[in-house]
Design an enzyme around this catalytic site. Structure first.
Site, short mmCIF file in Angstrom:
data_model
loop_
_atom_site.label_atom_id
_atom_site.label_comp_id
_atom_site.label_asym_id
_atom_site.label_seq_id
_atom_site.Cartn_x
_atom_site.Cartn_y
_atom_site.Cartn_z
N ASP A 62 47.67 48.31 34.03
CA ASP A 62 49.15 48.62 33.27
C ASP A 62 48.94 48.36 31.92
O ASP A 62 49.42 47.39 31.34
CB ASP A 62 50.15 47.99 34.06
CG ASP A 62 51.58 48.55 33.53
OD1 ASP A 62 51.42 49.27 32.69
OD2 ASP A 62 52.33 47.88 33.77
N LYS A 64 49.93 50.96 29.53
CA LYS A 64 50.72 51.91 29.06
C LYS A 64 50.14 52.50 27.70
O LYS A 64 50.79 52.17 26.76
CB LYS A 64 52.00 50.87 28.65
CG LYS A 64 52.83 50.69 29.87
CD LYS A 64 54.07 50.18 29.59
CE LYS A 64 54.95 49.65 30.87
NZ LYS A 64 54.06 48.44 31.61
N ASP A 67 48.13 55.93 22.43
CA ASP A 67 47.73 55.89 20.98
C ASP A 67 47.17 57.43 20.76
O ASP A 67 47.35 58.33 21.65
CB ASP A 67 46.63 54.97 20.88
CG ASP A 67 46.46 54.36 19.40
OD1 ASP A 67 46.57 55.25 18.40
OD2 ASP A 67 46.47 53.16 19.48
N ILE A 68 46.42 57.43 19.48
CA ILE A 68 46.03 58.88 19.30
C ILE A 68 44.61 58.98 20.51
O ILE A 68 44.15 58.09 21.02
CB ILE A 68 45.29 58.99 18.03
CG1 ILE A 68 44.41 57.95 17.69
CG2 ILE A 68 46.29 58.64 16.72
CD1 ILE A 68 43.61 58.31 16.33
N GLY A 175 63.42 44.24 43.45
CA GLY A 175 63.55 42.96 43.31
C GLY A 175 64.39 42.28 42.21
O GLY A 175 65.34 42.60 41.82
N GLY A 194 56.88 42.39 41.17
CA GLY A 194 56.12 41.37 40.47
C GLY A 194 57.12 39.83 40.77
O GLY A 194 56.69 39.26 41.64
O1 O7M Z 1 59.08 42.88 39.50
P1 O7M Z 1 59.20 42.75 38.03
O2 O7M Z 1 60.45 42.92 37.34
O3 O7M Z 1 58.74 41.22 37.76
O4 O7M Z 1 57.94 43.56 37.56
C1 O7M Z 1 57.94 44.74 37.36
C2 O7M Z 1 56.46 45.24 36.67
O5 O7M Z 1 56.67 46.54 36.58
C3 O7M Z 1 55.98 44.73 35.33
O6 O7M Z 1 54.79 44.56 35.42
C4 O7M Z 1 56.47 45.65 34.37
O7 O7M Z 1 55.72 45.51 33.27
C5 O7M Z 1 56.29 47.09 35.20
N1 O7M Z 1 57.14 47.98 34.71
C6 O7M Z 1 58.45 48.05 34.95
O8 O7M Z 1 59.04 46.66 35.12
N2 O7M Z 1 59.40 48.96 34.44
C7 O7M Z 1 58.79 50.13 34.18
O9 O7M Z 1 59.64 50.90 33.59
C8 O7M Z 1 57.29 50.42 34.12
C9 O7M Z 1 56.56 49.29 34.46
C10 O7M Z 1 55.35 49.50 34.77
O10 O7M Z 1 54.43 49.35 35.45
O11 O7M Z 1 54.82 50.49 33.95
C11 O7M Z 1 53.51 51.19 34.26
#
Ligand code: O7M
EC number: 4.1.1.23
Length: 216
Positions: A62, A64, A67-68, A175, A194
């Site tokens: 993950d 995310k 970038d270019i 959660g 998570g």
């Molecule tokens: O259950 P949590 O809230 O502790 O964790 C959620 C995970 O999903 C955590 O790794 C976040 O970075 C990710 N996440 C989001 O919570 N919201 C989003 O909109 C997108 C993500 C994600 O996984 O993006 C790819």
């Protein structure tokens, strides 16, 4: 991607020791782990390689990526070379940046997940207005894997309607952020969890209760 029990563990811890311990406790029930910046920045890309080797699981990186195209290619190549099965890519940067990740994924025989809308309240200001267009761009580009929020089921449903039932949606926000696994799975194919798992005194028990809740 085949996600056992429709649960992806977000392993947002800061040490390899803690990551191994938590993943070990739930490995009978979970075969897909999401590794993001917390673990990768703390322990390096090697964390992806080690988790994959130890648990023989799917690893979704993950990062995310946003970038270019030229930089995206490098990020995706490094991620796949470390052993990740998929990388998560932001859609708002546009089709050329996403295409660069798709090309890298194709070269490595791996997958891309396109992030459409996000789960936190602040995402309403900018991303909400463009997330349906991002999903539509994904469809135009032939993308089959998406991320959409468990905290906003109306938005998740909209994204599902755009990407179609043959696409695979993974959904964060179950959660700790308030989302419900069973309700989310009416529109998504798997939930990302998570803190509810990795901060629990008994992570195995939490995973078992999520599985029971999904079956109800
Ligand atoms: O259950 P949590 O809230 O502790 O964790 C959620 C995970 O999903 C955590 O790794 C976040 O970075 C990710 N996440 C989001 O919570 N919201 C989003 O909109 C997108 C993500 C994600 O996984 O993006 C790819």
């Amino acid at each position: 991607m085949e996600v056992k029990n429709k649960i992806i563990l977000a392993l947002d811890v800061n040490t390899m020791e803690s990551a191994m311990k938590i993943a070990g406790k739930v490995s009978d029930y979970i075969n897909t782990i999401k590794i993001g910046y917390p673990l990768a920045l703390a322990e390096g890309l090697e964390s992806i390689t080690q988790i994959k080797e130890e648990f023989d699981c799917n690893v979704i990186a993950d990062f995310k990526v946003a970038d270019i195209p030229e930089t995206n290619s490098k990020i995706a190549d490094l991620t796949f070379n470390a052993g990740a099965d998929a990388v998560i890519v932001h859609g708002f940067v546009g089709n050329d940046s996403v295409e660069a990740c798709l090309e890298s994924a194709e070269d490595h025989g791996k997958d891309v997940f396109l992030l459409t809308e996000m789960s936190h309240p602040g995402a309403s200001r900018f991303l909400k207005g463009v997330s349906e267009d991002i999903a539509a761009m994904g469809v135009e580009m032939g993308i089959k894997n998406y991320v959409a929020p468990a905290t906003k089921l109306d938005r998740l449903e909209k994204i599902r309607n755009i990407v179609g039932n043959d696409s695979f949606i993974i959904s964060p926000g179950v959660g700790a952020q308030g989302g419900d696994a069973a309700k989310t799975l009416r529109f998504a194919d798997a939930v990302i969890v998570g803190r509810s798992i990795y901060l629990a005194e008994d992570p195995e028990n939490v995973v078992k209760s999520i599985i029971d809740g999904i079956k109800l």
